[in-house]
Design a protein around this motif. Structure first.
Motif, PDB file in Angstrom:
ATOM      1  N   UNK A 110      21.675  41.829  54.329  1.00 30.54           N
ATOM      2  CA  UNK A 110      21.192  40.651  53.600  1.00 30.54           C
ATOM      3  C   UNK A 110      22.339  39.676  53.405  1.00 30.54           C
ATOM      4  N   UNK A 111      21.980  38.422  53.241  1.00 26.63           N
ATOM      5  CA  UNK A 111      23.015  37.395  53.104  1.00 26.63           C
ATOM      6  C   UNK A 111      22.578  36.327  52.107  1.00 26.63           C
ATOM      7  N   UNK A 112      23.528  35.508  51.707  1.00 25.86           N
ATOM      8  CA  UNK A 112      23.242  34.399  50.801  1.00 25.86           C
ATOM      9  C   UNK A 112      24.515  33.674  50.439  1.00 25.86           C
ATOM     10  N   UNK A 113      24.426  32.891  49.384  1.00 29.26           N
ATOM     11  CA  UNK A 113      25.583  32.146  48.873  1.00 29.26           C
ATOM     12  C   UNK A 113      25.905  32.672  47.487  1.00 29.26           C
ATOM     13  N   UNK A 114      27.170  32.931  47.259  1.00 30.08           N
ATOM     14  CA  UNK A 114      27.654  33.313  45.935  1.00 30.08           C
ATOM     15  C   UNK A 114      28.201  32.059  45.261  1.00 30.08           C
ATOM     16  N   UNK A 115      27.599  31.680  44.130  1.00 29.75           N
ATOM     17  CA  UNK A 115      27.987  30.464  43.423  1.00 29.75           C
ATOM     18  C   UNK A 115      29.075  30.792  42.404  1.00 29.75           C
ATOM     19  N   UNK A 116      30.252  30.218  42.606  1.00 30.28           N
ATOM     20  CA  UNK A 116      31.377  30.474  41.707  1.00 30.28           C
ATOM     21  C   UNK A 116      31.396  29.441  40.585  1.00 30.28           C
ATOM     22  N   UNK A 117      32.293  29.656  39.636  1.00 29.79           N
ATOM     23  CA  UNK A 117      32.439  28.729  38.514  1.00 29.79           C
ATOM     24  C   UNK A 117      33.858  28.177  38.457  1.00 29.79           C
ATOM     25  N   UNK A 118      33.988  27.078  37.753  1.00 32.05           N
ATOM     26  CA  UNK A 118      35.302  26.479  37.516  1.00 32.05           C
ATOM     27  C   UNK A 118      36.045  27.335  36.496  1.00 32.05           C
ATOM     28  N   UNK A 119      37.343  27.577  36.659  1.00 28.94           N
ATOM     29  CA  UNK A 119      38.217  27.080  37.726  1.00 28.94           C
ATOM     30  C   UNK A 119      38.122  27.954  38.969  1.00 28.94           C
ATOM     31  N   UNK A 120      38.001  27.323  40.121  1.00 31.68           N
ATOM     32  CA  UNK A 120      37.873  28.047  41.380  1.00 31.68           C
ATOM     33  C   UNK A 120      39.262  28.454  41.875  1.00 31.68           C
ATOM     34  N   UNK A 121      39.825  29.422  41.210  1.00 32.11           N
ATOM     35  CA  UNK A 121      41.125  29.975  41.564  1.00 32.11           C
ATOM     36  C   UNK A 121      40.956  31.452  41.910  1.00 32.11           C
ATOM     37  N   UNK A 122      41.992  32.044  42.488  1.00 34.19           N
ATOM     38  CA  UNK A 122      41.883  33.406  42.997  1.00 34.19           C
ATOM     39  C   UNK A 122      41.654  34.430  41.897  1.00 34.19           C
ATOM     40  N   UNK A 123      42.440  34.360  40.834  1.00 35.17           N
ATOM     41  CA  UNK A 123      42.276  35.364  39.790  1.00 35.17           C
ATOM     42  C   UNK A 123      40.899  35.289  39.117  1.00 35.17           C
ATOM     43  N   UNK A 124      40.449  34.133  38.620  1.00 35.00           N
ATOM     44  CA  UNK A 124      39.118  34.082  38.003  1.00 35.00           C
ATOM     45  C   UNK A 124      38.015  34.516  38.961  1.00 35.00           C
ATOM     46  N   UNK A 125      38.157  34.179  40.235  1.00 35.11           N
ATOM     47  CA  UNK A 125      37.140  34.567  41.205  1.00 35.11           C
ATOM     48  C   UNK A 125      37.077  36.074  41.375  1.00 35.11           C
ATOM     49  N   UNK A 126      38.221  36.721  41.472  1.00 36.90           N
ATOM     50  CA  UNK A 126      38.239  38.176  41.631  1.00 36.90           C
ATOM     51  C   UNK A 126      37.794  38.882  40.358  1.00 36.90           C
ATOM     52  N   UNK A 127      38.122  38.320  39.201  1.00 40.81           N
ATOM     53  CA  UNK A 127      37.653  38.905  37.947  1.00 40.81           C
ATOM     54  C   UNK A 127      36.131  38.858  37.880  1.00 40.81           C
ATOM     55  N   UNK A 128      35.546  37.736  38.293  1.00 44.13           N
ATOM     56  CA  UNK A 128      34.092  37.631  38.300  1.00 44.13           C
ATOM     57  C   UNK A 128      33.476  38.618  39.287  1.00 44.13           C
ATOM     58  N   UNK A 129      34.094  38.785  40.450  1.00 41.27           N
ATOM     59  CA  UNK A 129      33.568  39.692  41.459  1.00 41.27           C
ATOM     60  C   UNK A 129      33.639  41.149  41.027  1.00 41.27           C
ATOM     61  N   UNK A 130      34.767  41.550  40.482  1.00 45.99           N
ATOM     62  CA  UNK A 130      35.047  42.971  40.265  1.00 45.99           C
ATOM     63  C   UNK A 130      34.787  43.400  38.828  1.00 45.99           C
ATOM     64  N   UNK A 131      34.926  42.467  37.871  1.00 47.85           N
ATOM     65  CA  UNK A 131      34.674  42.809  36.467  1.00 47.85           C
ATOM     66  C   UNK A 131      33.380  42.218  35.940  1.00 47.85           C
ATOM     67  N   UNK A 132      32.825  41.223  36.617  1.00 53.49           N
ATOM     68  CA  UNK A 132      31.512  40.712  36.252  1.00 53.49           C
ATOM     69  C   UNK A 132      31.478  39.695  35.140  1.00 53.49           C
ATOM     70  N   UNK A 133      32.605  39.126  34.755  1.00 50.19           N
ATOM     71  CA  UNK A 133      32.569  38.074  33.739  1.00 50.19           C
ATOM     72  C   UNK A 133      33.453  36.918  34.180  1.00 50.19           C
ATOM     73  N   UNK A 134      33.215  35.764  33.562  1.00 47.29           N
ATOM     74  CA  UNK A 134      33.951  34.551  33.913  1.00 47.29           C
ATOM     75  C   UNK A 134      35.106  34.387  32.943  1.00 47.29           C
ATOM     76  N   UNK A 135      36.292  34.502  33.482  1.00 48.46           N
ATOM     77  CA  UNK A 135      37.481  34.570  32.642  1.00 48.46           C
ATOM     78  C   UNK A 135      37.776  33.240  31.969  1.00 48.46           C
TER      79      UNK A 135
END
Length: 864
Positions: A82-107
């Motif tokens: 399956x495929x799709x688009x993952x919508x990220x949030x500001x700030x679009x930086x590496x650490x916040x993005x990985x925290x959202x991916x792996x920890x599930x919250x927006x830092x």
């Protein structure tokens, strides 16, 4: 006056810090119970690929020949997963993005103070909940998930930080390193019985962080051949790793694969803001527990991406970035990360209705646990008669909803159970936001009251010490009555007791008690207030209304320029027309031509310097930057020579930090400043006197002669407004720090190419400050030529910028898009930072304009 400026700095630092306490506090709570589904999971292990900096369109679109840049991933979309688009949030930086991916919250943004590397707060993650996690990749990302993990089960393998070089010829080696290390790891696992046993456990995670695409994007832009070729290299590497897992585990069908990105990238090679190129990232999943491709005739998305990518026939399933964490947890059967706010995307799961419903119920209970802890904490810190609970989710409603969801599952009404749990999650998330922002209105009112009081006090000080507006009406100064002091002491004690009873943080005392002494200082000047009222009563009403409207219009133009850049153009046009309207043009036109012609050769010489720079190495650039502030101190302190020296020395540094036509900006700005200086002088001079002779005889050292100063008048408000307008123009002329991605990282490559957020940020900040210094030097010249006290005129500037800051304070949003929220907050931060920086810049400018270095040795004498 020095005491006033010291207090002003403290007050502004408090107002500046308040925004972080009100809007940038950590959303995390602790004390929840882990929640997981008791049903057997579909996968024993999970492989997570994160292609750092990969845009969704760059992966999904076809090249000019109609071929995919990632044929393996394309084949997965069409035949396996399956495929799709993952919508990220500001700030679009590496650490916040990985925290959202792996920890599930927006830092929260507090992490930026640590360069997105260290953990400002500890948090739970998928890795922490796993049996074992092995990770390979960047030293900036991997350690933060191992640092907070309980026990010793998260293993990291990172390359040296020096490899993250934007100037490297082949950044794909960063990804090749990861793929090679994974291969070596499994070669060792075949012969190491202990390791072999661990990798065959259940609930195991393998994380591959791939930084090459991000590095090539920064260095060469996403449209470059390097960026696109790197995608092909990553696709080949993913294909090899998938084959490796199938061989190692005997193709047991118990491995789930997820391929995604932490953030995208703009066309100019930056990220951090909310442009779709930054917030739209790819998500491709396949393997154990993942739904197979589904062909459809119609999609629920109305954008044009599907046709552009030629994927309109394969069902697209979009998610929020934080939703990926519960998806991964569900696939391998580990507890959902405790702080996760992600909603399980059940449409990705290939499992029974019972599994989906139970997983969704677990997700709802996990988020509800956070809501309960947050509510309990806030209730304990608030007086009972003042506590207002979140009415949409009462205790009884929580129990009823959970009971109903379990009843649906028993009756095998799985779709109804999933829908009900989604509604419960939505209410719980709203409740979390409600309690997280519970004190926001109270703190905002306290800060606003202090702001108004401070601006009022500064205005009264201007009238009292630097104006004759009230002197004609002023009588004998009377001391304030003791009741005034006692009253404010009583108010302070009551506020402190109120905060103490509620066990508020110490910062709350600062924000709530600061307005008390400020307003006491305002009311102590009641005599000045009376004199001001008396003077205004004698002032023609039409003139007063006209001046007030012009002042308000000017402030609004400054505020609107933050939203609409063309307002700056309109303001510059008005400035250009002003000499014609005031008959100053006839006296200034010759000098304006002189200023323009004398400034251009300076730029030409500097351009030549920049052109030859690249062959001389970074050491030359560093030495030029280090010496740029010292060179002007060798020139005479006469106004024009010293200003020209400052311009030429700063231009050399600015050119090294420029990548294109932006290098012209300081030159054009300086020409404008020279014109401003002369025109302001002409407003106080009689016609027929040579402008050139006057300016050539003025010394910057005159600003130490108090006898030269005069009192302020209404015309000086215009001069202060011009300064603020030119500062805003200088700021937006080089970029917008509210969107750090508008700055080109290539501008610092003359000094360093290895990723270093603090050093790169410092160089970019210096680039921003150079136009500021030029404007402040011109302002210093205006003060001297118009015989003004720098303190008095600076107070007017302070009042104008504080009114702007207060304006932005009321415009701050806490709802709507994340871009709108971040932009509204950043505008306030920018104006407050500008106010604080002006105090320090004023000292730097006085050093640059008034001091002169004497070289060793005696001056030579020449005999005729």
């Amino acid at each position: 006056m020095l005491l006033f400026f010291a207090l002003g700095l403290i007050v502004h630092f408090v107002f500046f810090a308040s925004i972080f306490d009100i809007y940038f506090t950590s959303p995390l709570v602790h004390g929840m119970t882990p929640q997981f589904t008791v049903l057997p999971p579909p996968a024993k292990r999970l492989v997570l690929f994160v292609a750092d900096g990969l845009r969704s369109d760059a992966l999904y679109e076809l090249d000019e020949d109609g071929n995919s840049r990632a044929p393996f991933i394309r084949n997965v979309i069409m035949h396996e997963g399956s495929w799709g688009i993952s919508h990220t949030r500001v700030p679009t930086e590496s650490r916040p993005g990985h925290v959202a991916l792996i920890a599930g919250f927006y830092e929260d943004v507090s992490a930026v103070a640590k360069g997105w590397k260290e953990n400002p707060v500890e948090f739970d993650s998928l890795f922490n909940e796993s049996k074992y996690t092995w990770s390979w990749g960047s030293p900036d990302i991997l350690p933060m998930f191992a640092k907070g993990a309980s026990g010793d089960h998260v293993y990291t393998y990172s390359y040296d930080a020096q490899r993250e070089d934007f100037g490297a010829q082949d950044a794909t080696k960063l990804d090749t390193w990861v793929f090679d290390k994974v291969k070596d790891f499994f070669d060792v696992a075949r012969s190491n019985q202990s390791l072999f046993s661990k990798v065959n456990e259940e609930k195991v995670v393998f994380f591959l962080h791939l930084l090459g695409i991000d590095t090539n994007g920064h260095a060469h832009r996403p449209s470059s051949r390097e960026y696109k070729d790197n995608i092909k290299k990553v696709d080949d590497g993913v294909k090899e790793i998938v084959s490796l897992f199938k061989r190692f585990y005997g193709d047991d069908g118990k491995t789930a694969f997820i391929f995604t990105s932490d953030h995208g990238m703009t066309d100019w090679g930056s990220h951090g803001a909310g442009h779709p190129s930054e917030t739209l990232t790819p998500l491709v999943t396949w393997g154990a527990g993942i739904k197979a491709p589904q062909k459809v005739s119609a999609q629920q998305f109305d954008d044009e991406f599907l046709k552009e990518w030629r994927l309109e026939n394969w069902k697209r399933r979009d998610v929020n970035q934080a939703d990926i964490a519960p998806l991964m947890a569900s696939l391998i059967g580990v507890p959902f990360p405790l702080n996760s706010v992600g909603i399980l995307p059940v449409d990705y799961l290939n499992n029974t209705g019972l599994f989906k419903a139970e997983s969704m119920l677990t997700n709802a209970v996990q988020i509800l646990e956070q809501f309960k802890v947050k509510m309990t904490q806030k209730k304990a810190a608030t007086l009972p008669f003042l506590f207002t609970p979140f009415k949409l989710l009462s205790d009884s409603q929580q129990l009823d909803t959970l009971r109903k969801a379990r009843s649906y599952i028993k009756e095998e009404k799985f779709d109804e159970a999933v829908s009900l749990c989604e509604e419960l999650i939505d209410l719980a998330l709203k409740g979390l936001s409600y309690y997280h922002t519970y004190d926001r209105f109270f703190l905002g009112i306290s800060v606003a009251v202090g702001f108004v009081g401070w601006t009022s006090y500064a205005s009264l000080l201007i009238l009292k010490s630097h104006s004759d507006l009230t002197r004609s009406a002023r009588k004998e100064v009377k001391k304030p009555h003791h009741l005034l002091s006692y009253g404010f002491v009583a108010i302070g004690v009551l506020v402190a007791c109120f905060l103490m009873i509620q066990a508020c943080p110490w910062t709350y005392y600062v924000y709530c008690l600061l307005p008390v002494p400020i307003w006491y200082a305002v009311l102590r000047e009641y005599q000045v207030i009376q004199d001001l009222v008396s003077s205004l009563l004698t002032f023609p009403l039409s003139h007063f209304v006209t001046y007030l409207l012009v002042f308000v219009l000017g402030i609004e133009v400054l505020v609107l320029s933050f939203f609409y850049r063309y307002m700056l153009t309109a303001g510059l046009i008005v400035f250009a027309a002003w000499p014609f309207l005031t008959q100053l043009w006839t006296r200034a036109k010759n000098w304006c031509r002189l200023a323009g012609s004398s400034a251009v050769p300076g730029y030409c010489n500097n351009s030549h310097e920049k052109k030859n720079y690249f062959g001389k190495g970074r050491a030359v650039g560093t030495s030029v930057t280090a010496s740029s502030l010292g060179v002007p101190l060798l020139s005479p302190t006469t106004l024009l020579p010293r200003l020209s020296s400052i311009l030429l020395s700063l231009m050399s540094t600015y050119l090294l930090l420029s990548t294109g036509y932006e290098a012209l900006f300081p030159l054009v700005l300086s020409c404008l400043m020279f014109v401003w200086i002369h025109i302001e002088q002409e407003t106080l001079q009689q016609p027929g006197v040579s402008c050139k002779q006057k300016l050539s005889s003025i010394q910057f050292t005159y600003n130490t002669d108090i006898t030269q100063f005069r009192l302020l008048n209404l015309d000086d408000i215009r001069r202060a407004f011009f300064l603020v307008f030119f500062l805003v123009t200088a700021f937006f002329g080089t970029g917008n720090i509210a969107s750090i991605n508008s700055f080109d990282l290539a501008s610092v490559y003359c000094f360093l190419t290895v990723f270093s957020p603090f050093m790169m940020g410092a160089l970019m900040m210096w680039k921003i400050l150079i136009p500021f210094v030029l404007v402040m030097c011109a302002f210093e010249a205006v003060q001297i030529t118009t015989q003004l006290s720098s303190k008095g005129l600076f107070l007017i500037v302070l009042v104008i910028s504080d009114i702007m800051a207060l304006h932005f304070f009321f415009l701050i949003k806490d709802s709507g898009s994340w871009l709108d929220i971040g932009t509204s907050i950043s505008h306030y931060v920018i104006v407050m930072s500008m106010t604080i920086f002006l105090v320090f810049l004023n000292g730097l400018v006085q050093l640059l304009t008034t001091k002169k270095l004497q070289l060793c040795g005696k001056p030579k004498r020449h005999l005729l």
